[in-house]
Write an enzyme that holds these catalytic residues in place. Structure first.
Site, PDB file in Angstrom:
ATOM      1  N   LYS A 179      -7.720  85.472 -10.199  1.00  0.00           N
ATOM      2  CA  LYS A 179      -8.990  86.144 -10.513  1.00  0.00           C
ATOM      3  C   LYS A 179      -9.545  86.828  -9.277  1.00  0.00           C
ATOM      4  CE  LYS A 179     -10.676  83.575 -14.503  1.00  0.00           C
ATOM      5  NZ  LYS A 179     -11.776  82.804 -15.059  1.00  0.00           N
TER       6      LYS A 179
ATOM      7  N   LYS B  85       0.374  85.085 -20.135  1.00  0.00           N
ATOM      8  CA  LYS B  85      -0.313  84.377 -21.217  1.00  0.00           C
ATOM      9  C   LYS B  85      -1.306  85.299 -21.935  1.00  0.00           C
ATOM     10  CE  LYS B  85      -4.486  82.664 -19.172  1.00  0.00           C
ATOM     11  NZ  LYS B  85      -5.631  81.900 -19.532  1.00  0.00           N
TER      12      LYS B  85
ATOM     13  N   LYS C  58      -8.184  86.954 -22.664  1.00  0.00           N
ATOM     14  CA  LYS C  58      -9.230  87.909 -23.056  1.00  0.00           C
ATOM     15  C   LYS C  58      -9.464  88.946 -21.968  1.00  0.00           C
ATOM     16  CE  LYS C  58     -12.309  84.075 -22.304  1.00  0.00           C
ATOM     17  NZ  LYS C  58     -12.842  83.002 -23.105  1.00  0.00           N
TER      18      LYS C  58
HETATM   19  P1  AMP Z   1     -10.644  80.138 -21.476  1.00  0.00           P
HETATM   20  O1  AMP Z   1     -10.383  81.285 -22.376  1.00  0.00           O
HETATM   21  O2  AMP Z   1     -10.040  80.337 -20.138  1.00  0.00           O
HETATM   22  O3  AMP Z   1     -12.070  79.684 -21.466  1.00  0.00           O
HETATM   23  O4  AMP Z   1      -9.815  78.943 -22.091  1.00  0.00           O
HETATM   24  C1  AMP Z   1     -10.303  78.035 -23.046  1.00  0.00           C
HETATM   25  C2  AMP Z   1      -9.206  77.075 -23.426  1.00  0.00           C
HETATM   26  O5  AMP Z   1      -8.152  77.775 -24.071  1.00  0.00           O
HETATM   27  C3  AMP Z   1      -8.561  76.352 -22.233  1.00  0.00           C
HETATM   28  O6  AMP Z   1      -8.235  75.024 -22.605  1.00  0.00           O
HETATM   29  C4  AMP Z   1      -7.335  77.134 -21.990  1.00  0.00           C
HETATM   30  O7  AMP Z   1      -6.319  76.389 -21.342  1.00  0.00           O
HETATM   31  C5  AMP Z   1      -6.926  77.522 -23.401  1.00  0.00           C
HETATM   32  N1  AMP Z   1      -6.141  78.755 -23.384  1.00  0.00           N
HETATM   33  C6  AMP Z   1      -6.520  79.944 -22.862  1.00  0.00           C
HETATM   34  N2  AMP Z   1      -5.554  80.868 -23.010  1.00  0.00           N
HETATM   35  C7  AMP Z   1      -4.524  80.236 -23.644  1.00  0.00           C
HETATM   36  C8  AMP Z   1      -3.237  80.655 -24.088  1.00  0.00           C
HETATM   37  N3  AMP Z   1      -2.816  81.907 -23.923  1.00  0.00           N
HETATM   38  N4  AMP Z   1      -2.447  79.743 -24.705  1.00  0.00           N
HETATM   39  C9  AMP Z   1      -2.874  78.464 -24.894  1.00  0.00           C
HETATM   40  N5  AMP Z   1      -4.072  78.010 -24.501  1.00  0.00           N
HETATM   41  C10 AMP Z   1      -4.897  78.880 -23.879  1.00  0.00           C
END
Ligand code: AMP
Ligand code: TRP
Length: 327
Positions: free
Chosen positions: A111, A193, A196
């Site tokens: 980031k 991965k 967003k």
């Molecule tokens: P975040 O979008 O970073 O707030 O992630 C929220 C939750 O979703 C966290 O537990 C992340 O590890 C999970 N997560 C985010 N992106 C992925 C992805 N591409 N595949 C699986 N889990 C994800």
């Protein structure tokens, strides 16, 4: 019965990776365990947010949790900023964590690279606030996606160190990452991965995408030239799509492979888009209904936050005593 805890940032849209990696395992854990699930608004502001949008995103995330099956009668559902003990414990942990431990965090490095000169101290310190989130509630298990493993490991290290230096205080948590689905990949680039913050909207399926949009995204998803539908790690594009299909349609990989013998990617993608539509449309209807009752959402968050504050304060009283500031 174990104590589970997880949280998601209210920063814009939630995507299918968030659902599969974090929300679904949390919903699942409610059946037989104690779950705490919250909206981490103080994590979201580690990159600049517009106040009106942040407010709306907190409500959206809450509506999504509820629509996905988080039951506020079983689960402690709350808003991080309403429980000031999180930031208080983060400060105390800041005084135990080494700079070098945070400099190693790969999410920070990625980031920070993307933001150049505009990296905020909060972004660097983000994993310490997350450790506080986890340690305040005697958490045993943290269901998250693969990308959060390093952060949960830091929380473990900080718990072990604190216990060593000040006496047994924190439960040492463990991450729980799905073997299949812990890392859903980008549709346009299956080597990265699903995220967003990806450059293109073709990277992800938002939980709020309409039928036409999600169909287009699936039809243009990157695959390979082999043309055989299979779960095969040497072919990440089709393997990612098979993974998604198996989760939303509740089918085994073997069944999916069998169903598409002699058929091409086109047929498979059409069916995957249909399965996703069947899965997402009812979910979206529920989310909309929750969002029409904003007062209700606020009431649920406030009630959960009161309970979370009581629990967190009990822990902080012990922590303050242990470090010597409680007279
Ligand atoms: P975040 O979008 O970073 O707030 O992630 C929220 C939750 O979703 C966290 O537990 C992340 O590890 C999970 N997560 C985010 N992106 C992925 C992805 N591409 N595949 C699986 N889990 C994800
Ligand atoms: N850092 C997590 C993410 O971006 C969100 C988060 C904050 C979290 N605090 C947490 C996840 C505590 C699990 C437990 O996904």
């Amino acid at each position: 019965m174990s104590k589970f805890l997880t949280a998601i940032q209210p920063s814009g849209l939630l995507h299918l990776g968030n659902y599969i990696g974090a929300i679904e395992p949390a919903v699942e854990s409610q059946q037989e365990n104690e779950l705490r699930m919250f909206v981490v608004d103080y994590h979201a502001i580690t990159v600049p947010q517009k106040p009106d949008e942040l407010r709306q995103n907190i409500l959206n995330a809450t509506a999504i949790y509820l629509a996905c099956g988080i039951d506020p009668n079983k689960t402690l559902l709350f808003q991080q900023s309403q429980v000031p003990q999180h930031t208080e414990l983060a400060w105390l942990l800041n005084c135990t964590v080494r700079m070098s431990e945070l400099e190693r965090m790969t999410q920070y490095k990625d980031k920070a690279k993307a933001r150049g000169e505009n990296v905020l101290v909060g972004l660097f310190d983000y994993p310490v606030l997350m450790a506080a989130d986890i340690l305040l509630y005697d958490t045993d298990v943290v269901p998250v996606g693969e990308d959060q493993k390093q952060h949960v490991e830091l929380a473990r290290d900080l718990a072990i160190r604190f216990n060593r230096d000040f006496g047994e205080t924190f439960v040492v948590p463990e991450p729980r990452i799905k073997k299949v689905g812990g890392r859903i990949m980008g549709l346009d680039d299956p080597m990265k991965k699903m995220s967003k913050s990806a450059g293109s909207a073709k990277n992800y399926i938002s939980l709020l995408d309409d039928e036409e949009t999600l169909r287009k995204k699936i039809m243009s998803a990157s695959t390979d030239s082999e043309g055989k539908v299979a779960f095969d790690e040497s072919r990440p594009g089709i393997t990612n799509l098979v993974t998604i299909f198996s989760i939303v349609a509740k089918k085994s990989f073997e069944q999916i492979e069998l169903d598409y013998v002699g058929k091409g990617y086109g047929d498979f993608k059409k069916d995957l888009a249909e399965a996703l539509t069947l899965f997402l449309m009812p979910l979206q209807t529920k989310i909309k209904t929750y969002l029409e009752h904003e007062d209700e959402l606020i009431k649920i968050l406030n009630a959960g936050s009161i309970r979370a504050r009581e629990e967190a304060e009990r822990k902080m009283e012990i922590v303050r005593k242990r470090i010597g500031v409680k007279l």
